[in-house]
Scaffold this active site. Structure first.
Site, PDB file in Angstrom:
ATOM      1  N   CYS A  93       0.627  -1.325  -0.148  1.00 13.82           N
ATOM      2  CA  CYS A  93      -0.115  -0.018  -0.035  1.00 13.82           C
ATOM      3  C   CYS A  93       0.894   1.308   0.083  1.00 13.82           C
ATOM      4  O   CYS A  93       0.216   2.216  -0.238  1.00 13.82           O
ATOM      5  CB  CYS A  93      -0.994  -0.202   1.167  1.00 13.82           C
ATOM      6  SG  CYS A  93      -0.224   0.419   2.876  1.00 13.82           S
ATOM      7  N   ASP A 152       2.899   2.733   2.386  1.00 14.96           N
ATOM      8  CA  ASP A 152       3.241   3.429   3.749  1.00 14.96           C
ATOM      9  C   ASP A 152       3.669   2.191   4.568  1.00 14.96           C
ATOM     10  O   ASP A 152       3.217   1.270   4.882  1.00 14.96           O
ATOM     11  CB  ASP A 152       2.212   4.143   4.315  1.00 14.96           C
ATOM     12  CG  ASP A 152       1.596   5.190   3.613  1.00 14.96           C
ATOM     13  OD1 ASP A 152       2.603   5.863   2.845  1.00 14.96           O
ATOM     14  OD2 ASP A 152       0.548   5.351   3.416  1.00 14.96           O
ATOM     15  N   CYS A 168       4.329   8.601   1.614  1.00 13.95           N
ATOM     16  CA  CYS A 168       3.901   9.911   1.020  1.00 13.95           C
ATOM     17  C   CYS A 168       4.134  10.957   2.145  1.00 13.95           C
ATOM     18  O   CYS A 168       4.301  10.763   3.261  1.00 13.95           O
ATOM     19  CB  CYS A 168       2.486  10.115   0.414  1.00 13.95           C
ATOM     20  SG  CYS A 168       1.286   9.901   1.857  1.00 13.95           S
ATOM     21  N   CYS A 182      -5.644   6.492   4.852  1.00 17.73           N
ATOM     22  CA  CYS A 182      -4.424   5.608   4.253  1.00 17.73           C
ATOM     23  C   CYS A 182      -3.099   5.883   4.732  1.00 17.73           C
ATOM     24  O   CYS A 182      -2.342   5.014   4.897  1.00 17.73           O
ATOM     25  CB  CYS A 182      -4.505   5.589   2.593  1.00 17.73           C
ATOM     26  SG  CYS A 182      -3.419   7.058   2.180  1.00 17.73           S
TER      27      CYS A 182
END
Ligand SMILES: Cc1ncc(COP(=O)(O)O)c(C=O)c1O
Lengths: 145, 383
Positions: A35, A37, A65, A109
């Site tokens: 995903c 992270d 991110c 997220c």
């Protein structure tokens, strides 16, 4: 995508408490490479004058991110010096609020930091042979491994 | 701080010569090209000239050139217009690496009963010609294949694809937004029935494009109205924009192509000595890659973070990472060439422009190296 707040950008550009703690009391590992992270939270626990266990030191390492890095930095600031019980209560919403908000799509997220901290605290408790704290589920929260 | 713009596949800056042509047209060609009077006739003359110039650029002989609002509209028009105009055939063949405006148009048609075959591509992003041939049936209305890929720069063999499509009796559409003026296109020799091009990737204005349509294809218009553009696209014609588009087709020539390719090669060479980093798509000197495209994956660093750190250093690039998209879905193109999700997260596209310099590329290489190192120091572990 919606733009990041100034606070998010500051914490992303110059993250606080990035690094590892050697001989940490507990380490919380959340997220996964698929995903995008991954977040590891290191804590050093000690007792304050009244004998309460507090988060004496905290550091993070994060792949992800801007939101993932900024929330990591922010949780270290929010948790430092708090008792374990209080630190455990920090929510995703608290982290987002301290950053003046996150774009809605990033709310869940990349906002893993409070999960990471909870995991670190429980890692410490379990290592001590004690019972981990209950994770009262907040809306949208997920402990991913 | 100066800006180093390396996102020319997203859009380009208006060229001064284009701006000049447009503002002259705003002055003496502002009329409605449908009007009878002198102001209208002047606009019409400019429109006709632009149509001729652009048609010649792609050696169109038996094609009508319809001006549109850009690549998105041209692709929508090509696909939906053909589907509406030819009711019997219900099958369309395309690839897994099309631009979203083709994929989402086809997804829309699937809701109305069309069957779509999405062809795989190889590691370089090339379509397998045998698979293409096998996919085309008697029921195949259209084959739509992107010419130059916007993410990884792969250039498909139009001539071979066009030949196969025509042998099998179908219609060939190609989206050439990224390749137009960088790569030769010959409507006749390449057997192209429908060609999508636009202006803003070649130093022209945004919101201007064209669809070239083979005579007799029987497309239905999507925009009904006053019957402009041969009755295929109504609406008062954007003559100054179109004049800019026409001028823009003269900007990239052989010298510019060589310049961009050499800077791109310098960039790739400089970045490739970073550990755990590779180039996606065809090799730079293979002849199968757009002259200005470099697409690299940096493991253990996330794309959005890379883009924003570079932005703070004045460098504009883009990413194939899910984390910067509105949907949080990783790039379908990177998936199609076999990248795993955890690899596509660290992918960056650099697209060179005609004004970039060797010094800028040198600075960029240094900044990318520093940024990757900084982010990797933050990464908890290698996977
Ligand atoms: C390959 C390709 N097709 C279509 C488009 C869409 O063109 P426009 O932005 O003019 O609608 C683009 C650019 O965004 C593109 O790169």
């Amino acid at each position: 995508m919606e733009n990041y707040s100034k606070k998010v950008m500051e914490n992303f550009m110059k993250p606080k408490n990035m690094g590892e703690i050697k001989d940490a009391s507990g380490v919380g590992k959340v997220g996964n490479p698929v995903c995008g992270d991954i977040m590891w939270i290191y804590i050093m626990v000690s007792k304050d004058k009244s004998g309460n266990e507090i988060v004496k030191d905290i550091k993070f390492k994060t792949l992800g991110c801007a939101a993932a890095i900024a929330t990591s930095s922010m949780i270290t600031e929010l948790a430092k010096g708090k008792t374990l019980a209080d630190a455990y209560k920090i929510t995703k919403a608290d982290v987002a609020k301290a950053l003046d908000g996150l774009p809605p799509i990033k709310m869940h997220c990349s906002n893993l930091a409070s999960d990471g901290l909870k995991a670190a605290i429980n890692d410490y408790l379990v290592k001590q042979g004690r019972k981990p704290m209950e994770h009262t589920k907040e809306a949208g929260s997920s402990l991913r491994s | 701080m100066r800006t180093i713009y390396l996102d020319n596949a997203a859009t380009t800056k208006l060229h001064p010569l284009v701006r000049k042509a447009m503002s002259e047209c705003e002055e003496d060609g502002f009329g409605n090209s449908s009007s009878l009077h002198s102001a209208g006739r002047k606009a019409k003359e400019k429109l006709d000239l632009a149509r001729e110039t652009i048609s010649k650029k792609v050696f169109a002989k038996n094609h009508k050139l319809i001006f549109t609002s850009g690549g998105t509209e041209s692709n929508n028009f090509a696909i939906k217009g053909l589907a509406l105009g030819s009711r019997e055939k219900k099958h369309i063949v395309t690839t897994k690496i099309e631009h979203d405006c083709v994929l989402n148009t086809l997804g829309f048609l699937e809701k109305y009963g069309y069957k779509v075959t999405y062809l795989d591509v190889d590691k370089e992003g090339l379509v397998n010609l045998e698979a293409l041939e096998n996919a085309i049936t008697k029921d195949t209305l259209l084959v739509s294949v992107i010419h130059g890929n916007n993410e990884i720069g792969t250039i498909q063999n139009l001539k071979e694809i066009g030949r196969i499509v025509h042998e099998k009796g179908s219609v060939f559409h190609t989206d050439a937004c990224q390749s137009f003026t960088k790569q030769p296109i010959d409507m006749e020799k390449d057997n192209i029935d429908l060609l999508t091009i636009n202006a803003h990737k070649i130093y022209g204005p945004k919101g201007v494009g064209a669809l070239l349509v083979k005579e007799g294809l029987g497309l239905e218009p999507l925009l009904h109205g006053g019957g402009h553009e041969y009755g295929l696209r109504s609406g008062t014609v954007n003559v100054p924009g179109i004049v800019g588009f026409s001028k823009a087709t003269e900007i990239i020539g052989e010298r510019e192509i060589e310049h961009m390719a050499s800077l791109r090669n310098q960039l790739v060479k400089g970045l490739k000595d970073i550990d755990d980093c590779w180039l996606n798509g065809p090799e730079v000197d293979s002849g199968k890659r757009l002259c200005n495209n470099a697409n690299l994956t940096f493991m253990y660093a996330e794309g959005e973070a890379i883009v924003l750190y570079l932005d703070a250093l004045g460098i504009c690039v883009s990413t194939g990472s899910a984390c910067s998209s509105n949907t949080l879905k990783p790039s379908h193109v990177l998936k199609a060439i076999g990248l795993k999700q955890e690899q596509s997260h660290g992918t960056i596209r650099f697209s060179i422009g005609i004004d970039n310099t060797t010094e800028e590329i040198k600075y960029t290489i240094d900044c990318v190296k520093g940024t990757i190192e900084k982010l990797r120091q933050m990464c908890p572990y290698k996977y």
